[in-house]
Design an enzyme around this catalytic site. Structure first.
Site, PDB file in Angstrom:
ATOM      1  N   GLY A  20      21.079  -2.262 -40.767  1.00 23.47           N
ATOM      2  CA  GLY A  20      20.297  -1.797 -39.436  1.00 23.47           C
ATOM      3  C   GLY A  20      18.927  -2.520 -38.937  1.00 23.47           C
ATOM      4  N   LYS A  21      18.573  -2.815 -38.270  1.00 24.19           N
ATOM      5  CA  LYS A  21      17.564  -3.035 -37.573  1.00 24.19           C
ATOM      6  C   LYS A  21      16.778  -2.813 -36.604  1.00 24.19           C
ATOM      7  CE  LYS A  21      16.684  -7.625 -36.199  1.00 24.19           C
ATOM      8  NZ  LYS A  21      16.583  -9.311 -35.672  1.00 24.19           N
ATOM      9  N   GLY A  23      12.582  -2.381 -33.680  1.00 22.73           N
ATOM     10  CA  GLY A  23      12.023  -3.427 -32.998  1.00 22.73           C
ATOM     11  C   GLY A  23      10.429  -3.448 -34.204  1.00 22.73           C
ATOM     12  N   GLU A  24      10.828  -2.203 -35.059  1.00 18.16           N
ATOM     13  CA  GLU A  24       9.342  -2.257 -36.281  1.00 18.16           C
ATOM     14  C   GLU A  24      10.182  -2.555 -38.164  1.00 18.16           C
ATOM     15  OE1 GLU A  24       8.919   1.900 -35.829  1.00 18.16           O
ATOM     16  OE2 GLU A  24       7.032   1.432 -34.856  1.00 18.16           O
ATOM     17  N   GLY A  25      11.306  -2.730 -37.976  1.00 16.24           N
ATOM     18  CA  GLY A  25      11.621  -3.203 -38.971  1.00 16.24           C
ATOM     19  C   GLY A  25      12.927  -3.147 -39.222  1.00 16.24           C
ATOM     20  N   VAL A  27      16.351  -2.273 -42.025  1.00 19.09           N
ATOM     21  CA  VAL A  27      16.687  -1.757 -43.564  1.00 19.09           C
ATOM     22  C   VAL A  27      17.971  -1.736 -43.950  1.00 19.09           C
ATOM     23  CG1 VAL A  27      18.175   0.729 -43.060  1.00 19.09           C
ATOM     24  CG2 VAL A  27      16.089   0.081 -41.539  1.00 19.09           C
ATOM     25  N   LYS A  39      13.273   1.032 -45.674  1.00 12.97           N
ATOM     26  CA  LYS A  39      12.890   0.375 -44.000  1.00 12.97           C
ATOM     27  C   LYS A  39      12.019  -0.640 -44.585  1.00 12.97           C
ATOM     28  CE  LYS A  39      12.280   2.059 -39.458  1.00 12.97           C
ATOM     29  NZ  LYS A  39      12.010   3.154 -38.673  1.00 12.97           N
ATOM     30  N   ASP A 140       9.505  10.112 -30.024  1.00 18.25           N
ATOM     31  CA  ASP A 140      10.142   9.575 -29.123  1.00 18.25           C
ATOM     32  C   ASP A 140      11.480   9.918 -29.579  1.00 18.25           C
ATOM     33  OD1 ASP A 140      11.301   7.417 -28.087  1.00 18.25           O
ATOM     34  OD2 ASP A 140      10.571   5.831 -29.968  1.00 18.25           O
TER      35      ASP A 140
HETATM   36  N1  LIG Z   1      17.932   6.302 -42.713  1.00 14.99           N
HETATM   37  C1  LIG Z   1      19.363   5.484 -42.633  1.00 14.99           C
HETATM   38  N2  LIG Z   1      20.034   5.787 -43.203  1.00 14.99           N
HETATM   39  C2  LIG Z   1      20.838   4.684 -42.672  1.00 14.99           C
HETATM   40  N3  LIG Z   1      20.895   3.388 -41.864  1.00 14.99           N
HETATM   41  C3  LIG Z   1      19.396   4.099 -41.455  1.00 14.99           C
HETATM   42  C4  LIG Z   1      18.353   4.808 -41.637  1.00 14.99           C
HETATM   43  N4  LIG Z   1      17.496   4.413 -41.068  1.00 14.99           N
HETATM   44  C5  LIG Z   1      17.846   3.499 -40.291  1.00 14.99           C
HETATM   45  N5  LIG Z   1      19.271   3.307 -40.135  1.00 14.99           N
HETATM   46  C6  LIG Z   1      19.769   2.050 -39.288  1.00 14.99           C
HETATM   47  O1  LIG Z   1      18.310   0.789 -38.917  1.00 14.99           O
HETATM   48  C7  LIG Z   1      18.531   0.895 -37.967  1.00 14.99           C
HETATM   49  C8  LIG Z   1      17.090   0.211 -37.767  1.00 14.99           C
HETATM   50  O2  LIG Z   1      16.160   1.517 -37.494  1.00 14.99           O
HETATM   51  P1  LIG Z   1      15.411   2.069 -36.810  1.00 14.99           P
HETATM   52  O3  LIG Z   1      15.908   2.680 -35.428  1.00 14.99           O
HETATM   53  O4  LIG Z   1      14.523   3.085 -37.678  1.00 14.99           O
HETATM   54  O5  LIG Z   1      14.551   1.193 -37.401  1.00 14.99           O
HETATM   55  P2  LIG Z   1      12.541   0.511 -35.748  1.00 14.99           P
HETATM   56  O6  LIG Z   1      12.713  -1.031 -37.009  1.00 14.99           O
HETATM   57  O7  LIG Z   1      12.197   1.581 -36.353  1.00 14.99           O
HETATM   58  O8  LIG Z   1      13.247   0.730 -34.890  1.00 14.99           O
HETATM   59  P3  LIG Z   1      12.861   1.301 -33.253  1.00 14.99           P
HETATM   60  O9  LIG Z   1      12.117   0.148 -32.427  1.00 14.99           O
HETATM   61  O10 LIG Z   1      13.367   2.068 -32.370  1.00 14.99           O
HETATM   62  O11 LIG Z   1      11.397   2.236 -33.563  1.00 14.99           O
HETATM   63  C9  LIG Z   1      18.891   1.903 -36.706  1.00 14.99           C
HETATM   64  O12 LIG Z   1      19.398   1.856 -35.698  1.00 14.99           O
HETATM   65  C10 LIG Z   1      20.374   2.254 -38.042  1.00 14.99           C
HETATM   66  O13 LIG Z   1      21.223   1.957 -37.656  1.00 14.99           O
HETATM   67 MG   LIG Z   2      10.248   3.056 -35.561  1.00 15.05          MG
END
Ligand SMILES: Nc1ncnc2c1ncn2[C@@H]1O[C@H](COP(=O)(O)OP(=O)(O)OP(=O)(O)O)[C@@H](O)[C@H]1O
Ligand SMILES: [Mg+2]
Length: 221
Positions: A20-21, A23-25, A27, A39, A140
Site C-alpha cells: 500500500g501507499k 500520503g506519507e509513505g 508499506v 512503512k 484523523d
Molecule cells: N499494518 C499494515 N498492514 C497491511 N497494510 C497496511 C498496513 N499499514 C498500512 N497498510 C497499507 O498501506 C496503505 C497506506 O498506509 P497508511 O494509510 O498508514 O499510509 P500514510 O502514508 O500514512 O497515509 P496517510 O496519508 O493517510 O496518512 C494503507 O491504505 C494500507 O493499504
Molecule cells: Mg499517515
C-alpha cells in the site's frame, strides 16, 4: 540501479511486495517475517516523523494488541538514518468503505447480513476504545484507517498519526478529514491543536451511521 538496504537495529532486511501507499509513505512486506510490514516514509517526511515514531516505539503501545498496527521497531537505511518503522501486518481486512458501499460489499463481503454490519460497527467502536485506553487519540479517524475482515473483526492502521504523550511531551495529530471532524473543530486550524478523545467519538458516530445506512451520510439530506 541501486538497491536500498534497510535495517532494524543491526539486522538487515529484505523488502517484499508493496502492499500500500499513502500520503506519507509506502508499506511493504518483509521477507522472512510473514506477520510484519514496514512503512517507509517519503524523504521529505522522515525528519518530521523521527522523534514521534521513536517515542511511539518506546511507549510500547504495540504490546497486548493485535488490533492496532502501532510502530514496533525503528527502520533505518544503510547509514543509520531513520526511514520508518515495522508494525504488525494487517491482512485480509478491507477499508470500512468497502463494506458500506453496496457495490464493493458484493465483491468483498458476499452474503453478509445486517447482523454482520452491526458486529463490524461494534468492533470499530471497540478498536477506538482500545486506542483511548492506551491514552492515545486517533485524531484523523476516517474510513480508510479502520479495516474490516470477512469475520467482522477490525484493525486500525496509520497509528503513527495518533496523538499521545510520552515523557511529558505531546505528540499531535495535525490533520483530519472534515467529514469526520466534530463541529467544534470545523474550520479551526489543527496545527498545534491538542485534541480530546471525544473528537474521535464524533468521527466514530459518523462512520457507524455510514456502515448502518449503506454509505449514507448522517448530515446529508
Ligand atoms: N499494518 C499494515 N498492514 C497491511 N497494510 C497496511 C498496513 N499499514 C498500512 N497498510 C497499507 O498501506 C496503505 C497506506 O498506509 P497508511 O494509510 O498508514 O499510509 P500514510 O502514508 O500514512 O497515509 P496517510 O496519508 O493517510 O496518512 C494503507 O491504505 C494500507 O493499504
Ligand atoms: Mg499517515
Amino acid at each position: 540501479m541501486t538497491v536500498e538496504h534497510f535495517f532494524i537495529g543491526a539486522n538487515s532486511l529484505r523488502l517484499g511486495k508493496k502492499v500500500g501507499k499513502g500520503g506519507e509513505g509506502e508499506v511493504f512486506l518483509i521477507q522472512g517475517r510473514p506477520n510484519f510490514a514496514v512503512k517507509i516514509y517519503y524523504k521529505n517526511i522522515r525528519s518530521k516523523r523521527k522523534n514521534k515514531v521513536h517515542a511511539l516505539v518506546k511507549s510500547k503501545f504495540y504490546e497486548n494488541t493485535e488490533l492496532i498496527a502501532f510502530p514496533q521497531e525503528i527502520l533505518t537505511d544503510a547509514s543509520g538514518e531513520f526511514v520508518g518503522f515495522s508494525m504488525k501486518l494487517v491482512s485480509e481486512h478491507y477499508p470500512m468503505h468497502e463494506l458500506y458501499s453496496p457495490k464493493s460489499r458484493k465483491t468483498h463481503y458476499p452474503n453478509v447480513d445486517y447482523r454482520f454490519i452491526i458486529r463490524a460497527a461494534t468492533n470499530v467502536a471497540r478498536a477506538v476504545a482500545t486506542v483511548h485506553e492506551k491514552g492515545c487519540v486517533i485524531g484523523d479517524f476516517n474510513h480508510s484507517g479502520a479495516l474490516i475482515s470477512k469475520k467482522a473483526t477490525v484493525a486500525l492502521i496509520d497509528a503513527d498519526s495518533f496523538q499521545f504523550t510520552f515523557l511529558g511531551a505531546n505528540y499531535l495529530c495535525e490533520v483530519g478529514m472534515p467529514e469526520f471532524t466534530p463541529p467544534e473543530l470545523q474550520g479551526a486550524s489543527l496545527r498545534g491543536l491538542y485534541r480530546q478523545a471525544s473528537s474521535d467519538l464524533f468521527g466514530l458516530a459518523v462512520a457507524i451511521f455510514q456502515l448502518l445506512f449503506m454509505g449514507r451520510r448522517c448530515f446529508s439530506r
